[in-house]
Design an enzyme around this catalytic site. Sequence first.
Site, short mmCIF file in Angstrom:
data_model
loop_
_atom_site.label_atom_id
_atom_site.label_comp_id
_atom_site.label_asym_id
_atom_site.label_seq_id
_atom_site.Cartn_x
_atom_site.Cartn_y
_atom_site.Cartn_z
N ASN A 1 6.29 6.13 -17.89
CA ASN A 1 7.62 5.50 -17.46
C ASN A 1 7.28 3.80 -17.53
O ASN A 1 7.04 3.58 -16.13
CB ASN A 1 8.35 5.93 -17.13
CG ASN A 1 9.95 5.49 -16.10
OD1 ASN A 1 9.49 4.41 -16.87
ND2 ASN A 1 10.07 6.45 -15.02
N TRP A 2 7.74 3.11 -18.17
CA TRP A 2 7.48 1.22 -17.93
C TRP A 2 7.60 0.91 -16.95
O TRP A 2 8.17 -0.39 -16.51
CB TRP A 2 7.21 1.09 -19.73
CG TRP A 2 6.22 1.08 -20.14
CD1 TRP A 2 5.54 2.59 -20.42
CD2 TRP A 2 5.54 1.04 -21.66
NE1 TRP A 2 4.70 2.60 -21.20
CE2 TRP A 2 4.33 0.99 -22.51
CE3 TRP A 2 6.52 -0.54 -22.06
CZ2 TRP A 2 4.12 0.88 -23.39
CZ3 TRP A 2 5.53 -1.10 -23.63
CH2 TRP A 2 4.19 -0.09 -23.85
N LYS A 3 9.67 1.65 -16.49
CA LYS A 3 10.40 1.22 -15.92
C LYS A 3 11.28 -0.61 -16.27
O LYS A 3 10.88 -0.40 -17.41
CB LYS A 3 9.74 1.09 -14.64
CG LYS A 3 9.37 2.53 -14.10
CD LYS A 3 8.76 2.99 -12.43
CE LYS A 3 8.72 4.52 -12.64
NZ LYS A 3 8.87 4.28 -11.06
N HIS B 1 15.88 10.20 -13.10
CA HIS B 1 15.54 9.58 -12.71
C HIS B 1 15.30 9.22 -11.23
O HIS B 1 16.75 8.88 -11.39
CB HIS B 1 14.16 8.37 -13.02
CG HIS B 1 13.38 8.02 -12.66
ND1 HIS B 1 13.38 7.15 -11.34
CD2 HIS B 1 11.77 8.31 -12.97
CE1 HIS B 1 11.29 7.28 -11.02
NE2 HIS B 1 10.91 7.84 -12.23
N GLU C 1 15.30 7.15 -9.38
CA GLU C 1 15.61 5.66 -8.93
C GLU C 1 16.74 5.01 -9.59
O GLU C 1 17.98 4.13 -9.49
CB GLU C 1 14.39 4.80 -9.64
CG GLU C 1 13.20 4.67 -8.69
CD GLU C 1 12.37 4.09 -9.91
OE1 GLU C 1 12.19 3.61 -11.25
OE2 GLU C 1 10.84 4.09 -9.15
N GLU D 1 9.08 15.39 -9.28
CA GLU D 1 8.70 13.94 -9.00
C GLU D 1 9.80 13.60 -7.27
O GLU D 1 9.83 13.54 -7.43
CB GLU D 1 9.24 13.00 -9.80
CG GLU D 1 8.94 12.63 -11.73
CD GLU D 1 9.08 11.66 -11.88
OE1 GLU D 1 8.12 10.87 -11.80
OE2 GLU D 1 9.78 10.51 -11.84
N GLY E 1 5.42 6.07 -6.65
CA GLY E 1 5.19 4.40 -6.85
C GLY E 1 4.40 3.96 -5.18
O GLY E 1 4.53 3.12 -4.97
N SER F 1 2.63 8.66 -8.63
CA SER F 1 1.87 8.41 -8.55
C SER F 1 0.31 9.22 -9.35
O SER F 1 -1.00 9.65 -8.48
CB SER F 1 1.03 8.16 -6.57
OG SER F 1 1.68 7.31 -5.80
N GLY G 1 3.24 3.98 -12.85
CA GLY G 1 2.53 2.09 -12.66
C GLY G 1 0.86 2.59 -13.73
O GLY G 1 1.18 1.47 -14.33
P1 PGA Z 1 4.69 5.86 -10.33
O1 PGA Z 1 5.80 6.37 -10.82
O2 PGA Z 1 3.13 6.86 -11.42
O3 PGA Z 1 4.38 4.96 -10.81
O4 PGA Z 1 4.85 7.08 -8.63
C1 PGA Z 1 6.31 7.55 -11.57
C2 PGA Z 1 7.63 7.75 -12.12
O5 PGA Z 1 8.87 7.07 -11.25
O6 PGA Z 1 8.47 8.24 -13.36
#
Ligand code: PGA
Length: 262
Positions: A10-12, A105, A107, A177, A183, A223, A245
């Site tokens: 997931n490159w966000k 997600h 976010e 998640e 993150g 993470s 990340g």
């Molecule tokens: P992260 O993000 O690996 O940076 O914790 C995971 C995600 O939000 O899908």
Amino acid sequence: MARNKLVVGNWKMNLNQAGARELAVALAQKLPSMLSADAATGKARVQAAACPAFVHLTTVAEALKGTPITWGGQNVYHQADGAFTGEISTSMLKDLGCRFVILGHSERRLVLGESDGEVCRKLQAVLAAGLAPIVCVGETLEQREKGETWQVIQSQLEGSLANLTLVQAPQLVLAYEPVWAIGTGKNATPAQAQEVHADLRKWLASRYNQGLADSVQILYGGSVKPDNARELMAQADIDGALVGGASLKAESFAAIVAAAGA
Ligand code: PGA
């Protein structure tokens, strides 16, 4: 039951076009040998996908075309093409060769205010287009500390999968998640993650049936790094990872994909 592993990057909201191209080209070089087909079944044991920002999908698709790596969107709108300024439709994603769409997600839920009802509508649109949804659920730290983890997740499942039929359910990928692990560098322990994954599978079994529950891939996200990926994915109900990340560097994403096949 042995399920294939799936590792999704997931490159966000990251990278410019050159950076997205460079990353995708590096993945196209590093990953294919790890995604070889299982001799007995002819099916890939480990699958990998990249979900860049919408504006980089064409670039990423060009780099990954012809490789076993698939790609997808991080979101979508539930309506068909039309007057919806700023939105992206399932047919647009399909046209760019997407296989996956990440839905719900945290976010999007917490920063953009997306509701279970919206996730539910998007899920139906994604399935109708023949795309594979990755539906995310997870609790905040406050909810975990109050002992509400399962209650929160159950309500997200009931809302987001409200009208998902038994016929549609085999297309589903779930991702657990925990918000406090995203993150933050603080991953759920393999035991904490496994506990929730087992509950997710139990929920699928009671809502649908055991066969369906046994076949749905459930990814862990939060993470995931090369040094914890193997132990997390070794858990009985963890079928892969949704990686934020660590998916932005080809080396670390490749190491996680390697861990999925170990
Ligand atoms: P992260 O993000 O690996 O940076 O914790 C995971 C995600 O939000 O899908």
